[in-house]
Motif scaffolding. Structure first.
Motif, short mmCIF file in Angstrom:
data_model
loop_
_atom_site.label_atom_id
_atom_site.label_comp_id
_atom_site.label_asym_id
_atom_site.label_seq_id
_atom_site.Cartn_x
_atom_site.Cartn_y
_atom_site.Cartn_z
N ASP A 24 4.45 4.65 2.42
CA ASP A 24 4.43 5.28 3.47
C ASP A 24 3.30 4.93 4.27
OD1 ASP A 24 1.92 6.66 2.26
OD2 ASP A 24 3.39 8.41 1.09
N ALA A 25 2.94 6.13 5.37
CA ALA A 25 2.20 5.77 6.30
C ALA A 25 0.72 6.54 6.07
CB ALA A 25 2.33 6.13 7.52
N GLY A 26 0.58 7.24 4.79
CA GLY A 26 -0.61 7.90 4.31
C GLY A 26 -1.65 7.12 4.07
N PRO A 27 -2.97 7.42 3.77
CA PRO A 27 -4.00 6.55 3.25
C PRO A 27 -3.94 6.11 1.70
CG PRO A 27 -4.39 8.95 3.34
CD PRO A 27 -3.36 9.04 3.88
N ASP A 28 -3.14 6.69 1.11
CA ASP A 28 -3.04 6.57 -0.33
C ASP A 28 -1.93 5.58 -0.78
OD1 ASP A 28 -5.59 7.70 -1.01
OD2 ASP A 28 -4.42 9.79 -1.12
N ARG A 29 -1.93 4.75 -1.58
CA ARG A 29 -0.56 3.77 -1.90
C ARG A 29 0.46 4.96 -2.37
NH1 ARG A 29 -0.36 -0.52 -6.84
NH2 ARG A 29 1.83 -1.15 -6.34
N LEU A 30 1.63 4.79 -1.75
CA LEU A 30 2.94 5.57 -2.39
C LEU A 30 3.31 4.66 -3.69
CD1 LEU A 30 5.04 7.58 -2.18
CD2 LEU A 30 6.32 5.94 -0.74
N LEU A 31 3.41 5.30 -4.85
CA LEU A 31 3.74 4.55 -6.09
C LEU A 31 5.26 4.86 -6.16
CD1 LEU A 31 0.67 5.92 -8.26
CD2 LEU A 31 1.02 3.69 -7.12
N LEU A 32 5.92 3.88 -5.80
CA LEU A 32 7.43 3.87 -5.99
C LEU A 32 7.94 3.84 -7.61
CD1 LEU A 32 8.21 1.82 -2.71
CD2 LEU A 32 8.75 4.15 -3.05
N ARG A 59 -6.41 -6.15 1.59
CA ARG A 59 -7.10 -5.30 2.13
C ARG A 59 -6.67 -3.96 1.91
NH1 ARG A 59 -6.96 -9.54 6.18
NH2 ARG A 59 -5.27 -8.55 7.01
N SER A 60 -5.67 -3.50 1.92
CA SER A 60 -4.93 -2.05 2.04
C SER A 60 -4.99 -1.64 0.43
CB SER A 60 -3.43 -1.92 2.36
OG SER A 60 -2.66 -2.80 1.69
N ASP A 61 -4.56 -2.55 -0.71
CA ASP A 61 -4.47 -2.09 -2.11
C ASP A 61 -5.47 -2.53 -2.82
OD1 ASP A 61 -2.00 -1.31 -0.98
OD2 ASP A 61 -0.56 -2.62 -1.94
N ASP A 187 9.61 7.52 7.68
CA ASP A 187 8.53 7.18 8.80
C ASP A 187 8.59 5.76 9.34
OD1 ASP A 187 6.34 7.08 10.17
OD2 ASP A 187 4.85 8.14 8.62
N PRO A 188 8.76 5.75 10.59
CA PRO A 188 8.98 4.40 11.39
C PRO A 188 7.45 3.66 11.31
CG PRO A 188 8.98 6.14 12.95
CD PRO A 188 9.21 6.87 11.61
N ALA A 189 6.31 4.42 11.10
CA ALA A 189 5.19 3.80 11.18
C ALA A 189 4.69 3.16 9.55
CB ALA A 189 4.11 4.86 11.43
N ALA A 190 5.56 3.44 8.79
CA ALA A 190 5.46 3.06 7.44
C ALA A 190 5.77 1.59 7.27
CB ALA A 190 6.39 3.96 6.40
#
Length: 232
Positions: A24-32, A59-61, A187-190
């Motif tokens: 998703d577009a949040g600051p924390d990783r979405l655990l699918l 960088r992100s994860d 979310d189109p930003a994700a």
């Protein structure tokens, strides 16, 4: 280089939401995935000679990209393989942080970049990774040829979306392992699994569905992109 002969078998590994997002577009990783699916991915890593991600995912994860199972690592060693697969990072810009976890655990690491990216990296990764420039731009076919020259026969690509898109658009993918989670992001930003590209065969090409599995509430699909499915 190998000029395309004997290139590694390329497996794209991805977990997606029902609507095709990998986060998703949040600051924390979405655990699918669930715990059992993470263990399945650990087994895929253990079967691979190398694991590849892009610098954006690094960088992100801040992943380590390790084989977590002691038994699987012991099996690798018993078979004459390194305890951990080679970790491969791809960056066009050379924007890498030597403080991230991947550089300080596990086995060997290699960075594929451009001439300008290599200049930016300079000596920051000395003792942490081998840095290889692929020229003015990242050439994924040349990357595979170079890995083949190093004895890599099976490459697992774990993302992100730009990397998955580049491999698939270049017709370099042999297999896709996709876990589909019962989540809708919307979310189109994700970030998505794939971005726009001129994919081989276009929308008329049908991949072959080789296997369907279930792990709890997650569906696991195995597709072979280079094999057309039968349509009766």
């Amino acid at each position: 280089m190998s000029a395309g002969r004997g290139r590694p078998h390329v497996l794209l590994s991805v977990a997606v939401s029902i609507d095709g997002y990998i986060d998703d577009a949040g600051p924390d990783r979405l655990l699918l995935s669930n715990a059992a699916d993470f263990d399945r991915v650990d087994a895929l890593r253990a079967e691979s000679d190398a694991i590849l991600i892009g610098a954006g995912t690094l960088r992100s994860d801040d992943p380590r990209l390790l084989v977590n199972s002691d038994d699987r690592r012991m099996t690798r060693v018993a078979a004459g393989k390194p305890e951990y697969p080679l970790r491969v990072i791809v960056t066009a810009t050379g924007d890498l942080d030597p403080a991230q976890r991947l550089w300080h655990c596990g086995g060997e690491r290699i960075v594929y970049t451009t001439d300008s990216g290599a200049a930016r990296i300079g000596h920051r990764l000395d003792g942490l990774a081998k840095v290889v420039s692929l020229g003015a731009a990242v050439d994924f076919a040349a990357l595979l040829d170079d890995l083949a020259d190093q004895g890599i026969t099976r490459l697992m690509v774990e993302g992100g979306g730009a990397i998955h898109t580049a491999f698939l658009a270049a017709d370099l993918v042999d297999e896709i392992s996709m876990a589909v989670a019962p989540i809708v992001v919307g979310d189109p930003a994700a970030p998505r699994f794939l971005g726009p590209a001129d994919f081989p065969g276009g929308s008329g090409h049908r991949m072959r569905l080789a296997e369907v599995g279930r792990i709890g509430d997650i569906a696991v699909l195995r597709y072979l992109p280079k094999e057309d499915s039968d349509v009766g």
